[in-house]
Each structure stands twice: as structure tokens, then as C-alpha cells.
Design a protein around this motif. Structure first.
Motif, short mmCIF file in Angstrom:
data_model
loop_
_atom_site.label_atom_id
_atom_site.label_comp_id
_atom_site.label_asym_id
_atom_site.label_seq_id
_atom_site.Cartn_x
_atom_site.Cartn_y
_atom_site.Cartn_z
N ASN A 113 0.81 -1.22 0.00
CA ASN A 113 0.00 0.00 0.00
C ASN A 113 0.85 1.28 0.00
O ASN A 113 0.79 2.11 0.90
CB ASN A 113 -0.95 0.01 1.20
CG ASN A 113 -1.97 -1.10 1.13
OD1 ASN A 113 -2.34 -1.54 0.05
ND2 ASN A 113 -2.41 -1.57 2.30
N THR A 154 -2.72 4.30 -5.05
CA THR A 154 -2.06 3.39 -4.11
C THR A 154 -1.49 2.21 -4.87
O THR A 154 -2.21 1.54 -5.64
CB THR A 154 -3.04 2.89 -3.03
OG1 THR A 154 -3.54 4.01 -2.30
CG2 THR A 154 -2.35 1.94 -2.08
N ASP A 156 -0.61 -1.33 -4.51
CA ASP A 156 -0.94 -2.38 -3.55
C ASP A 156 0.30 -3.11 -3.06
O ASP A 156 0.48 -3.34 -1.86
CB ASP A 156 -1.93 -3.37 -4.17
CG ASP A 156 -3.27 -2.72 -4.49
OD1 ASP A 156 -3.60 -1.72 -3.83
OD2 ASP A 156 -3.95 -3.20 -5.41
#
Length: 426
Positions: A113, A154, A156
Motif C-alpha cells: 500500500n 495506491t 498495492d
């Protein structure tokens, strides 16, 4: 595994993670057993102790491990292109700015993230972004994603050793001015890049030659307008007009005009006057001279108007008359005469006297030149004299054949002509 200084060790072997067996070591010798292993990926953090027993003797060695971590880095660059896709060093309204953002993980563990943020800024309208990864199969890819409200995404999983390249495009809008700094953050790291405004063309200038009534004789491109006029010569009066226009979009106060007087008589500076001005406070300027007629290639002056006020679109037109005192034997060729204008807010002109402009800050001034057409058509007096061996009147053809005579033609330039005509065609 390797064994040195020992014999009979063929039964020495591993069973799982345990090494066991026997060896023979001669009296006085030291045997060495060397082996290697790999720490399992699921090993807990802390200390790992490895023990060995030989007869009644034991020994141990300990390893202290560290947890693998990610290391996030970010960098940013910008490229400006105009409508024809030509790369520019500075921006103007309507240009495209392409920002390249590189987010990398140089650590030994993946990062989960990872937040990347590039908010909107004044002067740039974001359009889209693309995203590519250095790893095949990565989920960190995207194409033509709208980012008009700013870039916020973002990642991941950013794997160890992975690099993500984000290409962010935007258009320069009417609110852009000066230096525009653009910052991107990735986790707790940040990078920025600054683009600068293209201020060339903020000011413009023209220069042309007129007659005593203000009619154009030579236009700003150096073209002779009056077909009956074929050029200037030594002693002729030349009247220049110079126009400066403020196109900067803002008001300027104070102006410097520099005049290059190559082969012209700067004693006539007192003929300078303002013939038209749409601004305010354009009187009361001061002169500075350089090498007055001492070195024609460097002679000139500049005129400072400290209080003049020119709003955007306003202009001022100057006029001054001078006399050509030396054509430098250019003959039919044209001389260039320069003028440069600086707002007082510009840096100090490095070559103001010569009128060539500030070579280190070319975006802070406007300059131009006009060609002075010259001619070699000077006035000459011509005299012819003849000498001979006698009177030819009444002579027969055979008598004339033995007579001799000669003609001498003398061409004398006008007394005001200072040109050396040696080896020149007349």
C-alpha cells in the motif's frame, strides 16, 4: 561440506539439519569441517544459535538477524512541448508539460500500500497519467487514467527491486506565471521539479528610417520604400525611428534605450525626441556616452527614462537624426544599426552601450536593427587634355599616319568625399 586435516570421515553426513558422524584426527593436528546453509524464509527474528559436540566437548556460534525491509525512493522530471511537439526550455500558455515520476523499492522486502500523491497546482491543468512497471506481470500498470483533480493512487504491492514509472501530462493555463514548482510524495519520500516561464517576446521593438517629413524611406526589414532613393553616402543626414511595445501583460516603470552608432556621428544625440507615446511620464531622460566617435565600432549611447509608465499594449516611439561620417568603404552594401530596450527591472545590461543587448539575460529585453543602404555614387569633376606632334588640318592620310598624339582624362572626387578610391571600380 569440506574436511581438512582429518581421515576416515566418509560416514560424516547430514540428516535433516543435523550433521553427525566420526572422523580420525592425528595427534597434534587440528581438523576443520566447513559447511553452509540457507536461512529459511519463515525464520523468526532474533538470535539463531548453532551448537556442536565432539566427545565431551561442546561449542556454539550465534547469528543475530534483521527483518528485511522495503526502501522507497521517488524522483521527478519535466519536459515542456509546444503545439508542434518541439521541446521547449520554458513554458507558455497552452504548452504541454509531461512529468515523469519514478517510484522505486531498493529494499529487500516488498512494500504494501504505497501511496503516491501529486495534488493540483495553479497554472497546470492535469489531463491523464500512464503507469508502467519494471516487473513483468505487475499489477502496477495503468493507461490514460483521468487525473484532472490531481494524482492520488495506491500501489498495492511494490516488490523488492521493482520500479514504477508514472507519466503525468498537463496543459499550461492562463493562471500560470513565474516559476511553477510541482511536488510528488510516495509514502514519506518526496521529490519536486520546477518549470520556468518563457518571458521572451514580452517586449517588442521596431526600427526604420524616415525623411525630414516623417515619411518612411527604409522599412524595418531594410527595404527601400522610395524607388527614387538609392542609398546614403558620407555627409547625408539619416533619421531613425524606434518603437518599443510592452506586451508583458503587466505594467512596467522605467526604460533604457541603447543605440549603436556604427559609422554615425553621435554628436547629434540632441536631436533625440519622442514622437508618439501611449504611456505616461516619458520626459526627463538622461544620456550616457561611450567612446564618442573615437572608435566607430564601439561608439554609441544609452538613454534612461526612469519614470515612464507603460501598461500592457502601450508603446513609445523615438526619433533621432545623425550624419554618416564614414561608410567604412562598404560601398553598395548595407550597414546594420541596432537599438535595444530594457525595462529598469531587468538585470544590468552587459553590453548596453553597443546596443547589442544583454547576452546573459536575453529574455529581459527587446532589440532589433535596420540596414542603412549606402551608395558609391559620388560627384566627380572630369577633365580631358590632348597632346600631339602638330596641326592635323589639311593633312593627307599618309601624312596623318606618321603623326602621334595622346589624351589624358583626369577624374577628381568632390571635395567632401573622403573615400579612398584606389583600385576601386568607378
Amino acid at each position: 561440506m569440506s574436511v581438512s586435516n582429518a581421515t576416515n570421515y566418509s560416514n560424516l553426513s547430514f540428516s535433516g539439519n543435523t550433521l553427525s558422524g566420526s572422523i580420525t584426527v592425528a595427534a597434534g593436528e587440528t581438523a576443520t569441517i566447513t559447511y553452509s546453509g540457507t536461512i529459511a524464509a519463515n525464520t523468526s527474528t532474533g538470535t539463531i544459535t548453532n551448537s556442536v559436540s565432539v566427545g565431551d566437548e561442546t561449542a556454539s556460534a550465534s547469528l543475530t538477524g534483521t527483518t528485511p525491509t522495503a526502501s522507497i525512493g521517488v524522483s521527478k522530471s519535466a519536459v515542456i512541448t509546444d503545439g508542434s511537439s518541439e521541446v521547449q526550455s520554458a513554458y507558455e500558455e497552452g504548452d504541454t508539460v509531461t512529468y515523469t515520476i519514478i517510484v522505486s523499492n531498493t529494499g529487500a522486502a516488498e512494500s504494501i500500500n504505497v501511496t503516491v500523491s501529486n495534488p493540483t497546482i495553479t497554472g497546470i491543468d492535469y489531463k491523464t497519467y500512464d503507469m508502467t512497471s519494471s516487473l513483468s506481470g505487475s499489477k502496477n500498470t495503468a493507461s490514460n487514467v483521468d487525473c484532472s483533480s490531481g494524482l492520488s493512487l495506491t500501489l498495492d504491492i511494490l516488490a523488492a527491486g521493482e520500479t514504477v514509472t508514472i507519466t503525468l501530462t498537463g496543459t499550461v493555463n492562463a493562471d500560470a506565471s513565474g516559476n511553477i514548482k510541482n511536488t510528488v510524495t510516495a509514502d514519506n519520500q518526496s521529490a519536486n521539479v520546477t518549470i520556468t516561464e518563457d518571458t521572451s517576446g514580452l517586449y517588442s521593438t521596431e526600427k526604420w528610417i524616415v525623411d525630414s517629413d516623417g515619411n518612411t524611406m527604409v522599412d524595418s526589414s531594410g527595404n527601400i520604400v522610395d524607388s527614387s532613393f538609392d542609398g546614403y553616402q558620407v555627409g547625408d543626414t539619416i533619421t531613425f525611428r524606434m518603437k518599443f511595445t510592452n506586451n508583458s501583460g503587466s505594467t512596467i516603470t522605467g526604460l533604457i534605450m541603447t543605440e549603436n552608432a556604427l559609422w554615425l556621428d553621435t554628436n547629434y544625440h540632441n536631436t533625440l525626441k519622442v514622437v508618439e507615446c501611449t504611456g505616461e511620464n516619458y520626459t526627463g531622460g538622461t544620456f550616457t556616452f561611450a567612446n564618442l566617435n573615437a572608435s566607430p565600432s564601439n561608439s554609441g549611447w544609452y538613454y534612461k527614462l526612469e519614470n515612464i509608465v507603460l501598461d500592457n499594449g502601450e508603446y513609445i516611439v523615438f526619433e533621432w537624426s545623425t550624419v554618416m561620417y564614414n561608410s567604412n568603404s562598404y560601398g553598395e552594401y548595407s550597414l546594420n544599426n541596432y537599438v535595444t530596450f530594457y525595462p529598469l527591472t531587468a538585470s544590468t545590461p552587459t553590453q548596453a552601450i553597443g546596443g547589442w543587448g544583454d547576452t546573459t539575460n536575453r529574455d529581459q529585453y527587446a532589440y532589433t536593427s535596420v540596414q542603412i543602404p549606402t551608395t558609391d555614387k559620388y560627384l566627380f569633376s572630369v577633365k580631358k587634355t590632348s597632346t600631339g606632334s602638330g596641326n592635323v588640318s589639311g593633312k593627307t592620310a599618309s601624312e596623318l599616319e606618321v603623326l602621334t598624339f595622346s589624351n589624358t582624362i583626369t577624374i577628381t572626387p568632390d571635395t567632401s568625399d573622403t573615400v579612398d578610391y584606389t583600385n576601386k571600380y568607378i
